[in-house]
Scaffold this active site. Structure first.
Site, PDB file in Angstrom:
ATOM      1  N   LYS A 144       0.802  -1.236   0.000  1.00 41.11           N
ATOM      2  CA  LYS A 144       0.000   0.000   0.000  1.00 41.11           C
ATOM      3  C   LYS A 144       0.831   1.281   0.000  1.00 41.11           C
ATOM      4  CE  LYS A 144      -2.295  -0.425   3.700  1.00 41.11           C
ATOM      5  NZ  LYS A 144      -2.090  -1.861   3.958  1.00 41.11           N
TER       6      LYS A 144
ATOM      7  N   GLU B 290      -3.495  -4.543  -7.811  1.00 41.47           N
ATOM      8  CA  GLU B 290      -4.784  -5.032  -7.327  1.00 41.47           C
ATOM      9  C   GLU B 290      -4.788  -5.305  -5.827  1.00 41.47           C
ATOM     10  OE1 GLU B 290      -7.903  -5.530  -9.298  1.00 41.47           O
ATOM     11  OE2 GLU B 290      -8.254  -5.204  -7.190  1.00 41.47           O
TER      12      GLU B 290
ATOM     13  N   VAL C 186      -5.794  -2.757  -2.350  1.00 36.65           N
ATOM     14  CA  VAL C 186      -7.121  -2.465  -1.790  1.00 36.65           C
ATOM     15  C   VAL C 186      -7.945  -3.751  -1.810  1.00 36.65           C
ATOM     16  CG1 VAL C 186      -9.270  -1.133  -2.093  1.00 36.65           C
ATOM     17  CG2 VAL C 186      -7.069  -0.050  -2.555  1.00 36.65           C
TER      18      VAL C 186
ATOM     19  N   GLY D 167      -6.461 -12.537  15.852  1.00 39.01           N
ATOM     20  CA  GLY D 167      -5.459 -12.232  14.826  1.00 39.01           C
ATOM     21  C   GLY D 167      -5.911 -11.193  13.812  1.00 39.01           C
TER      22      GLY D 167
ATOM     23  N   ASP E 292      -4.781   3.353   7.683  1.00 33.79           N
ATOM     24  CA  ASP E 292      -4.828   2.308   6.651  1.00 33.79           C
ATOM     25  C   ASP E 292      -5.940   2.607   5.638  1.00 33.79           C
ATOM     26  OD1 ASP E 292      -4.187  -0.650   5.808  1.00 33.79           O
ATOM     27  OD2 ASP E 292      -6.372  -0.543   5.995  1.00 33.79           O
TER      28      ASP E 292
ATOM     29  N   LYS F  79      -5.836   3.648   1.468  1.00 32.85           N
ATOM     30  CA  LYS F  79      -6.616   3.035   0.386  1.00 32.85           C
ATOM     31  C   LYS F  79      -7.421   4.087  -0.374  1.00 32.85           C
ATOM     32  CE  LYS F  79      -6.355  -1.382   2.645  1.00 32.85           C
ATOM     33  NZ  LYS F  79      -6.837  -2.172   3.806  1.00 32.85           N
TER      34      LYS F  79
ATOM     35  N   GLY G  95      -5.486 -11.274   4.374  1.00 36.66           N
ATOM     36  CA  GLY G  95      -5.210 -12.704   4.435  1.00 36.66           C
ATOM     37  C   GLY G  95      -4.105 -13.075   3.468  1.00 36.66           C
TER      38      GLY G  95
END
Lengths: 338, 338
Positions: free
Chosen positions: A125, A149, A152, A206, A220, A224, A321
């Site tokens: 990012k 890609e 975001v 987590g 964050d 984006k 993830g």
């Protein structure tokens, strides 16, 4: 069959996911796209560099505990820049750790790769939020592609969806739930937990880091929004310039008040263009339950595009993830080479 | 700047929307894509054909009540096939009325266009539901493109989203709310109306036709499942082969029962591949409120893809409307020519 040689910069969680996902899909990509992907080089900040111009074994990479155990690789004395310059690669996958303050050292890596004539694919990012316009025009000048890609909504193809598919319908505004940590915390608070209890849950599962400030204070999400602003509206605004508000001020009383008004609090990042002015916003909003965004719960993300011809279109999917982020890198690779 | 000459087959509601949308976006496409689209020919079943190899005035088309009032056009004695063969066109936009029984006469039109070396863009479900595999392989053999975005969810780019963006993540199943009429009726029934009252509302608001059977008995949804099956899994199954059930059997009691179980009835079309067998289904299902599909109400449509690497991704958007369908045709045109 076309061979594509990949150099990887950074080998943390996303790197391992990338190797796993690529290994899982290698045969599929050969069959469907006649594309044969190899990883020829991996360079890290602290664990050196491994190299095999014919391709490092992905199976072996997935079983060893450290690069030292790999059998069939060279170990050149390269830092990232020299790997980019000297390794046999067609494309650089930049997945070093992110930095939303100045984007470094990833900006340097991406610039060097572009100037060396390599395509670049990244889920990082920082460099894209701060310098996408500059990096993308550098890529265009050098006839290479820059795939972003994964920056975001991880592998949920929110960016190519907008730029390649929705764009002809005239996108007028973008808003979304772009941070899974915040959305998880807000969803837990709906169940009656306080902010601090919900944050503790998020850390336990987590979804939040030990220092969660980058997520819960909105930086964050602002990163984006900065990416969407450049990609969709060709306008740059840094997180610092746009200002942002996180979810730390949301109380149990706020949650209950929203419920009474048939709404849910969501941390919404948005950008629109009004008469050549870009208007960005990152703050908690009360979203009516009739809006699909209100029903996006837990760590799930969503983005909503308003268009001239189509009205509102909403995309809901994972936003983080290791396998999900790896999917984004693979989507970019396939789009570039198919 | 690249000029693209368009021949239009059929000039009903979608045709008029297409002219309006193209007129609205012409300058934008010139600026952004350096593409200059002209409509050179329009052929209809009952109102003859108008032709101008330099482009028919869109402004004039939008103001006249009939082709007879157009000032600067030829009126050749062409039927659809001779227009396709003889008019100066690069691409044929096939938007004649649909036929889910045998796809004709649109199949004939599309074949002829492909064999004449023209690209084809269509929102016509019939020929694509019944013959997409055949027509697409004919297009490949003849080095032309076949754009079908408008056949499912109108301009919401559900098909290119799957085929161009999600495909590398490994799509394992597809399910969706693919018929706005049925979804509108089910949403009205949630408010306490009987099926017949809700249907009457749908007709009043223009969401259902005088003969609503194709929608409410599930054939329209089955046609869309047939398209998804061919596009995503390369397997053909006609609506008649797959069997389908509509929403005519849903009662007020069913609606209440679902509510008690935190569910909503939705007409779900689905297709998945299990061990090389294609499994299709078109029937009302009780969808848990935790699934984003349950919160898609009114005439809105949605599609949900399950993937190996990403898990579930949901796309929500309009599924009908003249400007929305026109948007799909424009998306295909831009994708083909950009």
């Amino acid at each position: 069959m076309k061979n594509v040689k990949i150099g990887v910069v950074g080998y943390g969680n996303v790197g391992k996911g990338f190797v796993q996902a690529l290994n899982q899909k290698t045969d599929f990509y050969r069959k469907i796209y006649q594309l044969n992907f190899f990883i020829t080089a991996i360079v890290t900040k602290n664990n050196g560099c491994v190299y095999n111009p014919n391709g490092i074994s992905l199976d072996e990479l997935l079983t060893v505990n450290s690069f030292a155990e790999l059998s069939d690789v060279e170990r050149p004395d390269w830092n990232t820049i020299s790997m980019i310059q000297q390794a046999e690669t067609d494309v650089i996958v930049e997945i070093s750790s992110t930095n939303l303050i100045n984007g470094e050292p990833a900006v340097l890596h991406i610039r060097e790769a572009i100037l060396s004539g390599k395509n670049v694919v990244t889920s990082n990012k920082g460099p894209i939020a701060l310098h996408y316009k500059m990096l993308n025009s550098l890529a265009n000048q050098n006839n290479v592609k820059l795939g972003i890609e994964g920056t975001v909504m991880s592998g949920t193809p929110s960016l190519r969806f907008a730029k390649d598919l929705l764009f002809p319908s005239g996108i007028t505004s973008v808003r979304g739930i772009l941070n899974g940590t915040c959305n998880f915390i807000l969803t837990e608070m709906e169940k009656g937990l306080s902010f601090n209890e919900a944050l503790a849950h998020a850390q336990e599962f987590g979804y939040a880091e030990t220092d969660p400030s980058g997520d819960i204070e909105g930086l964050d999400t602002a990163g984006k929004v900065a990416i969407l602003s450049q990609l969709i509206f060709d306008e740059k605004q840094t997180p610092a310039e746009m200002g942002y508000e996180g979810i730390t001020g949301i109380t149990v009383e706020d949650i209950q008040m929203a419920k009474k008004e048939n709404c849910r609090w969501k941390l919404i990042g948005s950008v629109k263009k009004v008469q050549n002015h870009i208007i960005t916003s990152v703050k908690p909003e009360m979203v009516p339950l009739s809006n699909p965004l209100a029903n996006v719960n837990g760590s799930m993300n969503a983005i909503q595009y308003e268009t001239d011809l189509l009205g509102m279109v909403t995309l809901i999917g994972p936003g983080a993830g290791r396998m999900e982020t790896a999917a984004a890198l693979l989507e970019d690779l396939i789009t570039i080479y198919k």
